[in-house]
Design an enzyme around this catalytic site. Sequence first.
Site, PDB file in Angstrom:
ATOM      1  N   CYS A 120       0.930  -1.069   0.129  1.00  0.00           N
ATOM      2  CA  CYS A 120       0.212   0.391   0.026  1.00  0.00           C
ATOM      3  C   CYS A 120       0.984   1.279   0.080  1.00  0.00           C
ATOM      4  CB  CYS A 120      -1.029   0.146   1.419  1.00  0.00           C
ATOM      5  SG  CYS A 120      -1.455  -1.564   2.032  1.00  0.00           S
ATOM      6  N   ARG A 149       6.325 -10.873   5.855  1.00  0.00           N
ATOM      7  CA  ARG A 149       6.558 -10.705   8.011  1.00  0.00           C
ATOM      8  C   ARG A 149       6.567 -11.109   8.270  1.00  0.00           C
ATOM      9  NH1 ARG A 149      -0.431  -9.165   6.216  1.00  0.00           N
ATOM     10  NH2 ARG A 149       0.307  -7.635   4.243  1.00  0.00           N
ATOM     11  N   GLN A 167       1.108 -11.244  -2.876  1.00  0.00           N
ATOM     12  CA  GLN A 167      -0.314 -10.926  -2.841  1.00  0.00           C
ATOM     13  C   GLN A 167      -0.608 -10.826  -4.482  1.00  0.00           C
ATOM     14  OE1 GLN A 167      -1.571  -8.111   0.554  1.00  0.00           O
ATOM     15  NE2 GLN A 167      -2.022  -9.760   1.612  1.00  0.00           N
ATOM     16  N   ASP A 169      -2.549  -8.529  -5.189  1.00  0.00           N
ATOM     17  CA  ASP A 169      -2.937  -7.458  -4.060  1.00  0.00           C
ATOM     18  C   ASP A 169      -3.121  -6.950  -4.908  1.00  0.00           C
ATOM     19  OD1 ASP A 169      -3.306  -5.275  -2.062  1.00  0.00           O
ATOM     20  OD2 ASP A 169      -0.866  -4.980  -1.453  1.00  0.00           O
ATOM     21  N   HIS A 171      -4.775  -2.041  -5.445  1.00  0.00           N
ATOM     22  CA  HIS A 171      -5.210  -0.164  -4.491  1.00  0.00           C
ATOM     23  C   HIS A 171      -5.724   0.341  -5.864  1.00  0.00           C
ATOM     24  CE1 HIS A 171      -2.522  -1.650  -1.828  1.00  0.00           C
ATOM     25  NE2 HIS A 171      -3.305  -1.348  -1.331  1.00  0.00           N
ATOM     26  N   LYS A 250     -14.986  -3.248   6.037  1.00  0.00           N
ATOM     27  CA  LYS A 250     -14.023  -4.376   5.178  1.00  0.00           C
ATOM     28  C   LYS A 250     -15.551  -4.974   5.204  1.00  0.00           C
ATOM     29  CE  LYS A 250     -11.679  -7.442   8.953  1.00  0.00           C
ATOM     30  NZ  LYS A 250     -10.539  -7.575   8.589  1.00  0.00           N
ATOM     31  N   HIS A 296      -8.122  -1.023  -0.401  1.00  0.00           N
ATOM     32  CA  HIS A 296      -7.105  -2.472  -0.176  1.00  0.00           C
ATOM     33  C   HIS A 296      -8.070  -4.045  -0.827  1.00  0.00           C
ATOM     34  CE1 HIS A 296      -4.807  -0.237   2.184  1.00  0.00           C
ATOM     35  NE2 HIS A 296      -5.897   0.499   2.834  1.00  0.00           N
TER      36      HIS A 296
HETATM   37 ZN   LIG Z   1      -3.671  -2.012   1.119  1.00  0.00          ZN
END
Ligand SMILES: [Zn+2]
Length: 431
Positions: A120, A149, A167, A169, A171, A250, A296
């Site tokens: 992000c 992580r 991911q 991922d 945005h 979310k 996200h």
């Molecule tokens: Zn994010």
Amino acid sequence: MQRIYGTAFFNEKALAEHVHRLEEAKKRDHRKLGRELGLFTFHHWAPGAAFWLAHGTTLWNLLAGYMRESLFPEGYVELRTPLVYNKQLWETSGHWAHYEENMLRVESEGETYSLKPMNCPGHMLVFASEVRSYRDLPIRYHDQSVLHRDEASGVLAGLTRARQFCQDDAHCFVAPDQIAGEVERLLRLVQRVYADFGLEFAVELSTRPETFLGETATWDQAEAQLREALEAAGQDYRIAEGEGNLYGPKIDFHVVDAIGRNWQCATIQLDYQLPERFQLKYIGEDNAEHRPVVIHRAIFGSFERFIALLIEHYAGAFPLWLAPVQAVVVPIADRHRDYAESAAARLRAAGLRVEVDARQEKMGYKIRSAQLRKVPYMLVTGDREAAGGAVAVRHRRDGDLGASPVDDFIAAALDEVRRRGARDRVQATHR
Ligand SMILES: [Zn+2]
């Protein structure tokens, strides 16, 4: 008495189901199958980070490509962003204050950096790098880069709790009044993707927690837009009161696998805080500056976790479109080898993933070995097949399907790949 008897029966049945499920779970364990199918391995010098072997890399690339194909028509662009950032970025995003112990530090030239635990903040920098107009919105960035992580080594568990992962991922930067429309598109996309894998799922809308950032009115509006989107997409859901993030409500997706277990995968999260922290803005129709909202979202979640889910869901017997090896050509004797190789070459030229098992072993042995590797098709070639330009087709579940001209097999296989055939293959794994 009646009721006690009934309850006892129910318990016995429930117990039997429970035991069956435990046995199935053990058989399907992705760590065991991952090794047996040559998908991935681990080494203690790289705790929590998988070595993707050839077949696992094939599977990974298929999923990565599938996701790209699904996202490009939806207006996403793909980015490749840095893995290591100066700590100032994390101070700006708020991660240094709240998440620092989960981040892997790197020191260089007296400065502190960290490997990114999420994409992000990097995407915020990209958005902020140009002047944006309301006409550009929604802007959708997709990113499959590597994340780290720092999980304690004691809790690492195969692919499901890893230190290094990627991911699918993304945005989405939207104007506040675009939230409902964007989330509805997203919901329809998630529904399509999970249907392609034959996965059932349940949806949860998490609302404002007791401690939260921002204004109550903004939260109310956001929650109303999420509800509107869920209803417009015809999606059943339950409400998890007070379970939202600090920075926004979310929607979470809980996938149910073939033996009834729950996996948390996709998530759609509204965020009003990062745009604030990074001072993001776009020029509105009124020529004034406005703050965008960030959504996200991930559909697989992490590739690692999703691959673990797929391995256990299909019990390693991937549908044809995902099978790392789709067919093994098995010559009966040495003299059939050239023909087997030429048949395999034609299959490969058509885009199929094919091996030839030319070992000096008995037919039955080679068939069993392909079955154990859960290869969908075995194509036996002997004198008759060589003379007729054919292969004798055997399916891992349905057994012998008879001889077929090579071109006919290719056409049928490509059609099965195109249809993905997720649903009927999943049913097969129930047996
Ligand atoms: Zn994010």
